[in-house]
Design an enzyme around this catalytic site. Structure first.
Site, PDB file in Angstrom:
ATOM      1  CG  ASN A  43      45.334  62.494 -42.255  1.00 44.32           C
ATOM      2  OD1 ASN A  43      44.240  62.879 -42.015  1.00 44.32           O
ATOM      3  ND2 ASN A  43      46.018  61.553 -41.950  1.00 44.32           N
ATOM      4  CB  VAL A  44      44.721  63.461 -49.002  1.00 43.96           C
ATOM      5  CG1 VAL A  44      43.864  62.789 -50.144  1.00 43.96           C
ATOM      6  CG2 VAL A  44      43.518  64.658 -48.490  1.00 43.96           C
ATOM      7  CD  GLU A  45      46.679  57.711 -44.830  1.00 45.81           C
ATOM      8  OE1 GLU A  45      45.910  56.636 -44.897  1.00 45.81           O
ATOM      9  OE2 GLU A  45      46.915  57.836 -43.616  1.00 45.81           O
ATOM     10  CB  ALA A  47      46.843  52.797 -53.373  1.00 52.49           C
ATOM     11  CE1 TYR A  49      49.234  51.421 -48.378  1.00 53.05           C
ATOM     12  CE2 TYR A  49      51.085  50.366 -47.305  1.00 53.05           C
ATOM     13  CZ  TYR A  49      49.697  50.404 -47.785  1.00 53.05           C
ATOM     14  OH  TYR A  49      48.836  49.090 -47.767  1.00 53.05           O
ATOM     15  CD  GLU A  56      50.435  68.955 -39.799  1.00 51.49           C
ATOM     16  OE1 GLU A  56      49.963  68.020 -40.543  1.00 51.49           O
ATOM     17  OE2 GLU A  56      50.935  68.701 -38.807  1.00 51.49           O
ATOM     18  CB  CYS A  87      55.603  64.847 -39.799  1.00 56.94           C
ATOM     19  SG  CYS A  87      55.462  65.487 -41.274  1.00 56.94           S
TER      20      CYS A  87
END
Ligand code: THU
Length: 132
Positions: A43-45, A47, A49, A56, A87
């Site tokens: 997973n790559v977040e 700022a 959100y 996946e 999710c």
């Protein structure tokens, strides 16, 4: 090392790459395709959100870029007490590239906790056939 342990090691490696300065919740995903190729994602977040991407989704993008479109099995790993199941959005993403044989392995760093078929993970799904 057993077959399963190698997959766990690989998925742990993917999970360790997660860029998660906001949730601090690392997720890793590893796909084995029907052709025997292997693709990883984390997973790559960011700022903003809601614009982050799931592990996946990363693995699926790598798979498609690599020329494959049929998932034999996918390992998804996260930490904590609860099962880290894909999710809702990722269930649909995986569904697109699944068959009735595709397996989804829900893992912790210690091993596989639960294995599900696509139909168990997303029953009554809408898929490519619905558009025919
Ligand atoms: N996440 C995934 O990468 N995959 C899932 O199936 C569940 C959630 C990520 C998104 C976000 O970066 C973090 O986990 C917390 O929701």
């Amino acid at each position: 090392m057993s077959h399963s342990e190698q997959w766990i090691t690989l998925t742990k490696k993917a999970m360790s790459k997660a860029y998660v300065p906001y949730s601090h919740f690392q997720v890793g995903a590893v796909i084995e395709t029907e052709t025997g190729n292997i693709f990883s994602g984390c997973n790559v977040e960011n700022a903003s959100y809601p614009e982050g991407t799931c592990a996946e989704a990363g693995a699926i993008a790598a798979m498609v870029m690599g020329g494959d479109t049929l998932i034999k099995q996918i390992y998804v790993m996260g930490k904590g007490e609860q099962l880290v199941t894909p999710c809702g959005g990722c269930r649909q993403r995986i569904r697109e590239f699944s068959s009735s044989e595709t397996l989804i392995h829900i893992c912790s760093p210690e091993g596989v906790r639960k294995t599900l078929t696509m139909n168990e993970l997303l029953p009554y799904s809408f898929g490519p056939d619905n558009l025919k």
